[in-house]
Write an enzyme that holds these catalytic residues in place. Structure first.
Site, PDB file in Angstrom:
ATOM      1  N   LEU B  11       0.822  -1.209   0.000  1.00 46.37           N
ATOM      2  CA  LEU B  11       0.000   0.000   0.000  1.00 46.37           C
ATOM      3  C   LEU B  11       0.859   1.265   0.000  1.00 46.37           C
ATOM      4  O   LEU B  11       0.648   2.179  -0.805  1.00 46.37           O
ATOM      5  CB  LEU B  11      -0.937  -0.035   1.217  1.00 46.37           C
ATOM      6  CG  LEU B  11      -1.830   1.172   1.460  1.00 46.37           C
ATOM      7  CD1 LEU B  11      -3.204   0.730   1.969  1.00 46.37           C
ATOM      8  CD2 LEU B  11      -1.197   2.147   2.444  1.00 46.37           C
ATOM      9  N   LYS B 184     -15.279  -0.427   6.222  1.00 47.59           N
ATOM     10  CA  LYS B 184     -14.175  -1.223   5.686  1.00 47.59           C
ATOM     11  C   LYS B 184     -14.074  -2.561   6.414  1.00 47.59           C
ATOM     12  O   LYS B 184     -13.756  -3.593   5.796  1.00 47.59           O
ATOM     13  CB  LYS B 184     -12.858  -0.447   5.826  1.00 47.59           C
ATOM     14  CG  LYS B 184     -11.618  -1.199   5.321  1.00 47.59           C
ATOM     15  CD  LYS B 184     -11.569  -1.260   3.808  1.00 47.59           C
ATOM     16  CE  LYS B 184     -10.508  -2.216   3.283  1.00 47.59           C
ATOM     17  NZ  LYS B 184      -9.148  -1.886   3.678  1.00 47.59           N
ATOM     18  N   GLU B 269      -2.566  -9.011  11.766  1.00 50.52           N
ATOM     19  CA  GLU B 269      -3.089  -7.778  12.387  1.00 50.52           C
ATOM     20  C   GLU B 269      -4.341  -8.105  13.215  1.00 50.52           C
ATOM     21  O   GLU B 269      -5.424  -7.577  12.952  1.00 50.52           O
ATOM     22  CB  GLU B 269      -3.409  -6.757  11.299  1.00 50.52           C
ATOM     23  CG  GLU B 269      -2.188  -6.323  10.491  1.00 50.52           C
ATOM     24  CD  GLU B 269      -2.526  -5.283   9.435  1.00 50.52           C
ATOM     25  OE1 GLU B 269      -1.885  -4.210   9.421  1.00 50.52           O
ATOM     26  OE2 GLU B 269      -3.443  -5.519   8.617  1.00 50.52           O
TER      27      GLU B 269
END
Lengths: 306, 306
Positions: B11, B184, B269
């Site tokens: 990203l 999201k 994560e």
């Protein structure tokens, strides 16, 4: 008593060996272990003492066994498409069929083919794995509970219980097959699937607080669904779950049969342990969301789902 | 504008490259790609057209970057213990910190260290993986939504949105950070974890009816928990879920970042995508049982859970 064992995996070989050692006339339908057992007999290792059977009646075709008094079914439920065909040559007028397979739906299959009055179901709480061909490792536990498929307690299941106990197998004749099947599912549903999915044995899942809690929550779902079924008396909830968790913690890093199946690249007993129980729970308006999630994850990771 | 990129994974490299190509003065803190980028620059492959940046400002120490106007944070949230230390040398009075990291809790961390008024959060809907060192593969999507951490719509986020759009990055300035973060999560929570756990890419999970249904059920849990948070307007339910499923089906066999992390043996994560959202859902009395189950299974299968 003349006994035929259909499905000679760890469970079939172990109980069959104990029955033969106790003097019963046992005949095993063999596949993986045929050559080894014909050559060198059957060895059982066990914390209760190892033993070896020098002469074992092993066959590759159940027609060679012929009619027996008792068929002991230990076939993996994923092979149930062959169950009736494999069993038929052993069945005569007075034959009793005892299935110790996992999950729900196995007795129904035998009853449809041979008559409900012949069928007895049972649950084995047994920690046992196959070793090298011709060898079975009994690790822990081993008690059986049996019950008639079509009625309550009978002289027949009481007689069978005596037969097992004489062979050193703790066995209880019960009145309610549905109850003992669901009671066993309270263990099988979380442990078989979670171990197979994660590749972690029971001890590892119990040592992680998040998965230990998840296991208890899945057990609660199964108890709630069981208690919507027509049981003679309800399953106990929290006390039973706490005892199962303690008992399993004591088993150390055990690999349940479904985990062994996945590690070996075999199919999983998904219908018997998940599909049919989920249907029967849904039919009585008691969904089991975590159980359904585990079923979905196991189904998606089966090789044929590719 | 002088821009520092902290966390130059797929990203950070992709958006940083687009901003540099548009004429911005971009400085990358690099780790894995440092040698390759110093030697040969940065290559982006994309369905919108490949491009190569010959001269790229790459550093191994953020002190060498010094103060910037905008910090773009793309660090994996599992490395957040280093986030403040890595970022501090870039922060001056007028610096804006934009975190495009996954999950919840990242803005809070930056706000506690540098002041809430400096912090902007954003979500990137981007399919992008790193290739060989010095190469990023943009596969699909790429739009960003950004919002202030401490207040509603501001001139600052509108200005940032213009900056991104001038670089060819679709970007929307929004008023409600909590809302875009949870929106999201409706995608991240099912897909990141299920793909990481099963080793199956998105397309495989959507092709299996059981897991497609499971994904929709998990999305419903996240929407319900989101709508208990203080949002300016609630998330839409079924229509939004149907669109996300369609959109993801169109992405083919995509490997979400958490699946890539697990395949590479990196940590996951888990706190940002599962732990903090589960806490915030529970704090508003909206448990997410399937999400909690997935979190437990991911935690148990992390190598450090051994």
């Amino acid at each position: 008593m003349r006994i035929g064992v259909i499905g000679s995996g760890a469970l079939g070989l172990y109980y069959g060996a104990l029955l033969q050692r106790a003097g019963q006339d046992v005949h095993f339908l063999l596949r993986r272990d045929y050559q080894a057992i014909r050559r060198a007999g059957l060895t059982v290792t066990s914390p209760h003492g190892d033993f070896h059977l020098e002469r074992v009646n092993g066959y590759q075709d159940s027609a060679q066994i012929g009619p027996v008094d008792l068929v002991l079914v230990g076939l993996k439920a994923y092979a149930n498409a062959q169950l009736i065909e494999l069993t038929r040559p052993l069945v005569a007028t007075g034959t009793t069929l005892l299935t110790l397979q996992n999950g729900l739906g196995n007795e129904d299959l035998l009853a449809a083919a041979f008559g409900a009055d012949k069928v007895v179901g049972g649950t084995a709480f047994l920690c046992c794995n196959r070793g090298q061909p011709g060898t079975v490792h009994h690790l822990d536990q081993g008690a059986i509970r049996i019950a008639e498929f079509a009625k309550g307690l009978s002289a027949k299941v009481e007689h069978l219980a005596v037969l097992f106990k004489q062979a050193g197998i703790p066995c209880e004749a019960c009145a309610d097959l549905t109850r003992i099947r669901w009671e066993k599912l309270v263990w099988n549903i979380p442990f078989n699937g979670l171990c197979a999915l994660t590749g972690l044995p029971t001890g590892r899942l119990l040592a992680c607080p998040e998965t230990r809690q998840l296991i208890a929550e899945m057990m609660r779902e199964v108890v709630a669904a069981a208690n919507r079924q027509p049981l003679t008396e309800p399953l106990e909830g929290e006390g039973f779950i706490a005892r199962l968790l303690d008992l399993t913690t004591g088993m150390g890093d055990y690999r349940p049969s479904m985990m062994v199946d996945r590690l070996q690249g075999s199919p999983l007993e998904l219908d018997a342990i998940y599909g049919v129980p989920l249907e029967r729970a849904a039919a009585r308006a008691m969904p089991m969301p975590r159980v359904a999630m585990l079923h979905a994850l196991l189904a998606a990771t089966e090789p044929q789902a590719l």
